[in-house]
Design an enzyme around this catalytic site. Structure first.
Site, PDB file in Angstrom:
ATOM      1  N   ARG A 117       0.964  -1.026   0.003  1.00 51.06           N
ATOM      2  CA  ARG A 117      -0.283  -0.338  -0.064  1.00 51.06           C
ATOM      3  C   ARG A 117       0.844   1.432  -0.192  1.00 51.06           C
ATOM      4  NH1 ARG A 117      -2.926   3.347   4.626  1.00 51.06           N
ATOM      5  NH2 ARG A 117      -4.263   4.522   3.537  1.00 51.06           N
ATOM      6  N   HIS A 162      -3.277  11.295   0.681  1.00 53.36           N
ATOM      7  CA  HIS A 162      -2.691  11.005   1.995  1.00 53.36           C
ATOM      8  C   HIS A 162      -2.013  12.400   2.320  1.00 53.36           C
ATOM      9  CE1 HIS A 162      -0.849   7.601   4.736  1.00 53.36           C
ATOM     10  NE2 HIS A 162      -0.693   8.233   5.484  1.00 53.36           N
ATOM     11  N   GLU A 207      -7.184   8.953   6.166  1.00 50.81           N
ATOM     12  CA  GLU A 207      -7.902   9.210   7.396  1.00 50.81           C
ATOM     13  C   GLU A 207      -8.332  10.483   7.001  1.00 50.81           C
ATOM     14  OE1 GLU A 207      -4.358   9.228  10.306  1.00 50.81           O
ATOM     15  OE2 GLU A 207      -4.498   6.788  10.367  1.00 50.81           O
ATOM     16  N   ASN A 348      -7.129   1.385   9.871  1.00 45.67           N
ATOM     17  CA  ASN A 348      -6.436   2.280  10.529  1.00 45.67           C
ATOM     18  C   ASN A 348      -6.512   2.184  11.740  1.00 45.67           C
ATOM     19  OD1 ASN A 348      -5.267   2.725   7.598  1.00 45.67           O
ATOM     20  ND2 ASN A 348      -4.671   4.781   8.146  1.00 45.67           N
ATOM     21  N   TYR A 350      -4.784   2.016  16.227  1.00 50.78           N
ATOM     22  CA  TYR A 350      -3.148   1.678  16.695  1.00 50.78           C
ATOM     23  C   TYR A 350      -3.538   1.112  17.877  1.00 50.78           C
ATOM     24  CZ  TYR A 350      -0.895   3.369  12.403  1.00 50.78           C
ATOM     25  OH  TYR A 350       0.071   3.084  11.068  1.00 50.78           O
ATOM     26  N   GLU A 417      -3.725  -0.153   7.798  1.00 49.24           N
ATOM     27  CA  GLU A 417      -2.221   0.665   8.496  1.00 49.24           C
ATOM     28  C   GLU A 417      -2.103  -0.399  10.186  1.00 49.24           C
ATOM     29  OE1 GLU A 417      -1.598   4.333   9.024  1.00 49.24           O
ATOM     30  OE2 GLU A 417      -1.818   5.133   7.157  1.00 49.24           O
TER      31      GLU A 417
HETATM   32  C1  NOJ Z   1      -1.632   7.347  10.758  1.00 44.35           C
HETATM   33  C2  NOJ Z   1      -1.454   8.005   9.073  1.00 44.35           C
HETATM   34  O1  NOJ Z   1      -1.870   7.003   8.417  1.00 44.35           O
HETATM   35  C3  NOJ Z   1       0.483   8.021   9.011  1.00 44.35           C
HETATM   36  O2  NOJ Z   1       0.721   8.634   7.555  1.00 44.35           O
HETATM   37  C4  NOJ Z   1       1.171   7.827   9.969  1.00 44.35           C
HETATM   38  O3  NOJ Z   1       2.136   7.743   9.967  1.00 44.35           O
HETATM   39  C5  NOJ Z   1       0.950   7.119  10.917  1.00 44.35           C
HETATM   40  N1  NOJ Z   1      -0.318   6.548  11.137  1.00 44.35           N
HETATM   41  C6  NOJ Z   1       1.421   7.170  12.237  1.00 44.35           C
HETATM   42  O4  NOJ Z   1       1.019   8.027  13.336  1.00 44.35           O
END
Ligand code: NOJ
Length: 519
Positions: A117, A162, A207, A348, A350, A417
Site C-alpha cells: 500500500r 495521503h 484518515e 487504520n 493503532y 495500517e
Molecule cells: C496514520 C497515518 O496514515 C500515517 O501517515 C502515520 O504515519 C501513521 N498513522 C502513524 O502515526
C-alpha cells in the site's frame, strides 16, 4: 515472561536464522493483559487468500520534493516554514524512495508480502493540482513502480490522497473550498486512466479525520490552520463529497474494464468507558459513532452524518448563540450520491483510549474537541510506544472489529495500517514483535471466532519515515532507515523477521505440536 515463540522456521532470505524456539507454554503475550477469556493466544491460521501487506505514503518516504517537475505540496510549504516540525525536519529527501525503487521492492519480497500500500503524490502528477498541469515524468515514476510490483508478483493498493495537497489548491482554500470536489475528481479520473490497468484496490482518502482536524482545526499539520470549531467540519464535508464523486467516476467509467475496488481508509481507536458510570458508558458509546462514524456512516450507511453527531454539534452551536449548526448539512441529492460509495472498508488502527463524560465548561467556545462532552485518556499500565498517543492494547482491535460488524454489517475489511513507534535507532525491537503478534492474533480471533469479514492486513510501516510533525523522531519501520547517511540504507529489524514468519505461516502454527486452541 518469555515471548510467545513462533520462530521455528529459519528465514534465510534475511541472511541468518531466526531465534530458536524455547518454551511455548505461555498463553499470553503481555504481563499486563492476562485475562484468560480475552487474552489467551490463538494458534490458528487465516484463509489462503488473506492479503498480507506493508504500507507507506508518498510525502513520508519519497523525497525528491522538487524533482522532475513536481509542484510543491502543503507539506513542503509547512515543513519549510520552520517551527512546525520537530527540529525543523522536512520530507525533502525522506527515505529517498523516489530513487530507491529497486531496494524497496526487494524489502517487500524479503517480507513475503502479497501487497504494497503506497500513495500517489498529487503534485507530482498534477503540479498545480489541476488537469492542465499534467506531468508526464511524475506519472512515469508511478508506472515504473507499478510495473516493478507486477513483475515481483506484489499487488498494489493505491491511496490517492495521503495528505500532500498541491499548494496551489490550498491557496484557494484547500479542503474548505467546495471546488476541491471537482479538482479531486479530475485527479482521481486521471489516476484511474493512467494506472488502473495495474491497480485493483484503490483508496480515495487516508484518515479524513486526522488531516481535517490537525490541518484545519488544531493547526499541528499542514496547512496549519486553526479554524476551531469550523475548519474540520467544513474540510471534512468536502472530502466526503469528493470521495463519493471519485467512487462514481470509477463505477461509471472504469469498473467494467478494470474490475477494481474503491473505498476510503478510516482511522479509529477503540474506546472503553473509563468507569462503570452511566455517563462514561454513554460517552464511550458515542465515541466510535463520532470518530469512525463521522466519515464511515455517510459512506456506508445513508449518505448523512450519524444522528448523535448532528445532535451534539447542533446543541453545542446553540449554546454558543448560533442559529445554525457548525456541522454543514448534505442536500438530499448529495446524500443519495454519497450513500453506498464503498467496495470495502479500510481501517487504520493503532491504540485504545478510555472515555469519560465531561460536560463542556465553556459553552461559548467553538471546538470540535469540546463538542461531544467527552474526555479521552489512557491507562498508565498499558505498554507505551514512542508516540505519546500510542499505547499497546491488542484486545481493542478485536472489540473495534466487532463494533464495525455490528454497526455496518458484513463489509469486507482491510486493516490498512497497524504498527508501533520507537524513538531511537535499534533493530532489536522486541516490543514491536509483541505488538504485531498480539494485534494480528486479535484480528484472527475477530475473524475466526466473531465472524468479522477481515480480508487483509498492512503493517505500518515498511520502513522508518517522516512522521509528520514529529519528523524522524518516531520510527515505525519494519526496516530501520539511517537518515544520517545520504544513501539512506535500510536494515531489517527483528520485527521484519517476525512479520515474515507470520506471513509465511499465514497466521500462527503451534511450534510444539499440531495442537490448536479450542475455539
Ligand atoms: C496514520 C497515518 O496514515 C500515517 O501517515 C502515520 O504515519 C501513521 N498513522 C502513524 O502515526
Amino acid at each position: 515472561m518469555k515471548l510467545l515463540t513462533m520462530f521455528m522456521l529459519p528465514l534465510s532470505i534475511f541472511g541468518h536464522s531466526l531465534v530458536e524456539s524455547e518454551s511455548t507454554d505461555n498463553k499470553f503475550i503481555f504481563d499486563t493483559f492476562q485475562d484468560p477469556k480475552r487474552d489467551t493466544f490463538l494458534w490458528e491460521t487465516f484463509p489462503d487468500d488473506f492479503l498480507w501487506g506493508a504500507a507507506t505514503a508518498s510525502y513520508q518516504i519519497e523525497g525528491a520534493w522538487d524533482a522532475d517537475g513536481k509542484g510543491p505540496s502543503i507539506w513542503d510549504t509547512f515543513s519549510h516554514e520552520g517551527g512546525r516540525v520537530y527540529q525543523n525536519q522536512t520530507g525533502d529527501e525522506a527515505c529517498s524512495s523516489y530513487n530507491k525503487l529497486k531496494r524497496d521492492i526487494e524489502m517487500l519480497q524479503e517480507l513475503g508480502v502479497k501487497s504494497y500500500r503506497f500513495s500517489l503524490s498529487w503534485p507530482r502528477i498534477l503540479p498545480d493540482g489541476t488537469a492542465k498541469s499534467f506531468n508526464k515524468a511524475g506519472v512515469n515514476y508511478y508506472k515504473r513502480l507499478l510495473d516493478a510490483l507486477v513483475r515481483a508478483g506484489i499487488e498494489p493498493m493505491v491511496t490517492l490522497y495521503h495528505w500532500d495537497l498541491p499548494q496551489d489548491l490550498q491557496d484557494i482554500g484547500g479542503w474548505e473550498n467546495e471546488m476541491m470536489v471537482s479538482y479531486f475528481s479530475d485527479y482521481a479520473d486521471i489516476c484511474f486512466r493512467e494506472f488502473g490497468n495495474r491497480v485493483k484496490l484503490w483508496i480515495t482518502f487516508n484518515e479524513q479525520i486526522i488531516f481535517t482536524t490537525h490541518g484545519y482545526e488544531i493547526g499541528s499539520h499542514a496547512p496549519g490552520l486553526k479554524h476551531s470549531g469550523y475548519g474540520a467540519y467544513r474540510a471534512g464535508h468536502t472530502t466526503i463529497k469528493a470521495h463519493a464523486q471519485a467512487w462514481h467516476i470509477y463505477d461509471q467509467k472504469y469498473r467494467n474494464k478494470q474490475h477494481g475496488k474503491v473505498s476510503a481508509v478510516f482511522q479509529s481507536s477503540w474506546f472503553e468507558p473509563k468507569t462503570n458510570s452511566l455517563g462514561d458508558k454513554l460517552a464511550a458509546k458515542r465515541a466510535p459513532e463520532v470518530v469512525l462514524g463521522w466519515f464511515a456512516h455517510p459512506i456506508l450507511v445513508d449518505g448523512d452524518y450519524p444522528a448523535v453527531m448532528k445532535e451534539y454539534v447542533a446543541n453545542a452551536s446553540r449554546l454558543q448563540g448560533l442559529t445554525t449548526s457548525r456541522l454543514p448539512e448534505f442536500t438530499e441529492s448529495e446524500k443519495k450520491m454519497i450513500a453506498g460509495t464503498y467496495d470495502f472498508l479500510g481501517l487504520n488502527h493503532y491504540t485504545t483510549t478510555y472515555v469519560s463524560h465531561k460536560a463542556r465548561a465553556q459553552p461559548r467556545v467553538a471546538s470540535f474537541d469540546l463538542d461531544f462532552d467527552m474526555e479521552l485518556s489512557q491507562d498508565e499500565a498499558w505498554p507505551k510506544a514512542a508516540s505519546s498517543w500510542l499505547k499497546v492494547v491488542p484486545w481493542g482491535l478485536r472489540r473495534l472489529l466487532g463494533w464495525i460488524k455490528e454497526n455496518y454489517g458484513d463489509v469486507p475489511i482491510y486493516i490498512t495500517e497497524n504498527g508501533m513507534s520507537q524513538s531511537g535507532m535499534d533493530t532489536n525491537d522486541e516490543l514491536r514483535i509483541k505488538y504485531y503478534q498480539s494485534y494480528i492474533n486479535e484480528m484472527l480471533k475477530a475473524h475466526l471466532i466473531d465472524g468479522v469479514n477481515v480480508k487483509g492486513y498492512f503493517a505500518w510501516s515498511l520502513m522508518d519515515n517522516f512522521e509528520w510533525a514529529e519528523g524522524y523522531s518516531e520510527k515505525f519501520g519494519l526496516y530501520e532507515v539511517d537518515f544520517d547517511d545520504p544513501k539512506r540504507p535500510r536494515t531489517p529489524r527483528d520485527s521484519a523477521r517476525a512479520y515474515a514468519e507470520i506471513i509465511q505461516n499465514n497466521g500462527f502454527i503451534h511450534p510444539g505440536s499440531k495442537e490448536k486452541t479450542e475455539l
